[in-house]
Design a protein around this motif. Structure first.
Motif, short mmCIF file in Angstrom:
data_model
loop_
_atom_site.label_atom_id
_atom_site.label_comp_id
_atom_site.label_asym_id
_atom_site.label_seq_id
_atom_site.Cartn_x
_atom_site.Cartn_y
_atom_site.Cartn_z
N GLU A 113 0.84 -1.19 0.00
CA GLU A 113 0.00 0.00 0.00
C GLU A 113 0.88 1.24 0.00
O GLU A 113 0.54 2.26 -0.61
N TYR A 114 2.03 1.18 0.70
CA TYR A 114 2.94 2.32 0.78
C TYR A 114 4.40 1.96 0.51
O TYR A 114 5.18 2.84 0.13
N SER A 115 4.80 0.71 0.72
CA SER A 115 6.20 0.33 0.59
C SER A 115 6.42 -0.54 -0.63
O SER A 115 5.59 -1.39 -0.96
N THR A 116 7.58 -0.34 -1.27
CA THR A 116 7.87 -1.08 -2.49
C THR A 116 8.55 -2.41 -2.21
O THR A 116 9.18 -2.61 -1.17
N ILE A 117 8.44 -3.30 -3.18
CA ILE A 117 9.24 -4.52 -3.18
C ILE A 117 10.68 -4.13 -3.43
O ILE A 117 10.95 -3.28 -4.29
N PRO A 118 11.63 -4.70 -2.69
CA PRO A 118 13.05 -4.35 -2.90
C PRO A 118 13.45 -4.49 -4.37
O PRO A 118 13.08 -5.45 -5.04
N GLY A 119 14.18 -3.50 -4.85
CA GLY A 119 14.60 -3.48 -6.24
C GLY A 119 13.70 -2.68 -7.15
O GLY A 119 14.04 -2.43 -8.31
N THR A 120 12.54 -2.24 -6.63
CA THR A 120 11.59 -1.48 -7.46
C THR A 120 11.31 -0.08 -6.93
O THR A 120 10.47 0.63 -7.49
N ILE A 208 11.63 -7.02 -15.46
CA ILE A 208 11.78 -6.93 -14.01
C ILE A 208 11.12 -8.10 -13.29
O ILE A 208 11.65 -8.63 -12.31
N ALA A 209 9.96 -8.52 -13.76
CA ALA A 209 9.26 -9.62 -13.09
C ALA A 209 10.12 -10.88 -13.05
O ALA A 209 10.16 -11.59 -12.04
N SER A 210 10.83 -11.16 -14.14
CA SER A 210 11.67 -12.37 -14.18
C SER A 210 12.86 -12.26 -13.25
O SER A 210 13.41 -13.27 -12.80
N ILE A 211 13.27 -11.03 -12.93
CA ILE A 211 14.36 -10.82 -11.97
C ILE A 211 13.84 -10.96 -10.55
O ILE A 211 14.43 -11.65 -9.71
N LEU A 212 12.70 -10.34 -10.27
CA LEU A 212 12.15 -10.36 -8.92
C LEU A 212 11.75 -11.75 -8.48
O LEU A 212 11.84 -12.09 -7.30
N ILE A 213 11.30 -12.57 -9.41
CA ILE A 213 10.84 -13.91 -9.05
C ILE A 213 11.99 -14.76 -8.52
O ILE A 213 11.77 -15.75 -7.82
N ARG A 214 13.24 -14.33 -8.79
CA ARG A 214 14.41 -15.07 -8.35
C ARG A 214 15.06 -14.45 -7.11
O ARG A 214 16.06 -14.96 -6.61
N PHE A 217 14.41 -13.04 -0.28
CA PHE A 217 14.20 -12.34 0.99
C PHE A 217 12.87 -12.81 1.54
O PHE A 217 12.06 -13.42 0.84
N TYR A 218 12.63 -12.54 2.83
CA TYR A 218 11.39 -12.99 3.46
C TYR A 218 10.17 -12.47 2.68
O TYR A 218 10.04 -11.27 2.45
N GLY A 219 9.31 -13.36 2.29
CA GLY A 219 8.11 -13.01 1.57
C GLY A 219 8.20 -13.25 0.08
O GLY A 219 7.18 -13.48 -0.58
N ALA A 220 9.43 -13.21 -0.47
CA ALA A 220 9.59 -13.34 -1.92
C ALA A 220 9.16 -14.71 -2.44
O ALA A 220 8.77 -14.83 -3.60
N GLU A 221 9.20 -15.71 -1.59
CA GLU A 221 8.80 -17.05 -2.02
C GLU A 221 7.31 -17.12 -2.37
O GLU A 221 6.85 -18.09 -2.99
N ASN A 222 6.56 -16.09 -1.99
CA ASN A 222 5.12 -16.06 -2.28
C ASN A 222 4.80 -15.36 -3.60
O ASN A 222 3.64 -15.33 -4.01
N PHE A 223 5.81 -14.77 -4.25
CA PHE A 223 5.57 -14.07 -5.50
C PHE A 223 5.25 -15.06 -6.62
O PHE A 223 5.84 -16.13 -6.71
N THR A 224 4.34 -14.68 -7.48
CA THR A 224 4.07 -15.39 -8.72
C THR A 224 4.29 -14.41 -9.86
O THR A 224 4.29 -13.18 -9.65
N MET A 225 4.47 -14.89 -11.07
CA MET A 225 4.64 -14.01 -12.21
C MET A 225 3.41 -13.13 -12.41
O MET A 225 3.53 -11.95 -12.73
N GLY A 226 2.23 -13.70 -12.19
CA GLY A 226 1.02 -12.92 -12.33
C GLY A 226 0.96 -11.76 -11.34
O GLY A 226 0.61 -10.63 -11.71
#
Length: 244
Positions: A113-120, A208-214, A217-226
């Motif tokens: 809502e206010y904070s970005t995903i690291p790298g973005t 960027i999505a293909s980079i972030l999916i790899r 960090f805590y929480g990143a394992e829940n990311f999907t490409m969608g």
């Protein structure tokens, strides 16, 4: 280093071009993906300012003008490295999941809502600032929207920025347009357009999505490409149209 400058940097010309980002002169310079993601050291200028040289100089010009009108532009946050953004994201993720018992996906949606995903984060670029009026003594968190409206302590600051910031190249990023998606309204977050526009152009050209999916960090394992593609479209690109 890429530069977009106003056709004339004098105060009068800057004022004339304040509402026309298309008048920026463009030069071809490449920003690396590591630089755009905050993973590479960049040269920053100014004690408690920490911006790229051109953004730093423009901020000082704006700060001097604000002083004359009784406003003390004080930067709360400017450049932020990938590691710093990662620490912010992980702290919030662990709080929401471990302490508050939230589902991981719900926690991530609350974070963004206010904070970005690291790298973005735009703060990785050395072009963006969270700024307030240093003359106002405010208790608690200063970065909350209600303090910039009504009888809030930063109303005069917000009015001054509305009237003057674009003269110096600084544009509000996350506006209060009712149909805008992504990050919520942030009346304190401004971006130095002559530099951040070309940086965003290059950032959005990367996969960027293909980079972030790899990322790890805590929480990143829940990311999907969608999810990531939706996040980029809504949070990174649904901003003030003058910054695209």
């Amino acid at each position: 280093m890429q530069r977009r400058t106003f056709i004339n940097r004098s105060s009068s010309a800057a004022l004339a071009l304040a509402l026309a980002p298309n008048f920026f002169i463009q030069e071809e310079t490449e920003y690396s993906i590591l630089e755009l993601m905050g993973k590479q050291d960049i040269e920053l200028y100014g004690k408690d300012i920490n911006l790229r040289k051109e953004a730093h100089d423009a901020f000082l010009e704006m700060k001097k003008a604000a002083y004359k009108d009784g406003i003390d532009l004080k930067i709360v946050s400017s450049f932020r490295s990938y590691d710093r953004q990662e620490a912010i994201f992980e702290r919030k993720f662990l709080k929401y999941t471990d302490d508050d018992g939230m589902d991981p996906i719900d926690a991530i949606n609350k974070i963004i809502e206010y904070s970005t995903i690291p790298g973005t984060s735009r703060h990785h670029w050395g072009t963006d600032i969270d700024v307030v009026d240093g003359y106002r003594k405010v208790d608690g968190d200063v970065l909350v929207p209600h303090k910039y409206e009504g009888d809030g302590p930063y109303v005069d600051f917000k009015n001054w920025m509305d009237e003057n910031s674009e003269t110096y190249g600084f544009f509000l990023v996350y506006t209060n347009e009712p149909k805008r998606r992504g990050f919520k309204y942030e009346p304190w977050h401004y971006s130095y357009a002559p530099l951040s526009i070309p940086m965003l152009e290059q950032f959005r050209s990367k996969n960027i999505a293909s980079i972030l999916i790899r990322e790890d960090f805590y929480g990143a394992e829940n990311f999907t490409m969608g999810f990531l593609k939706s996040y980029i479209q809504n949070n990174i690109l649904d901003i003030n149209r003058n910054l695209l």
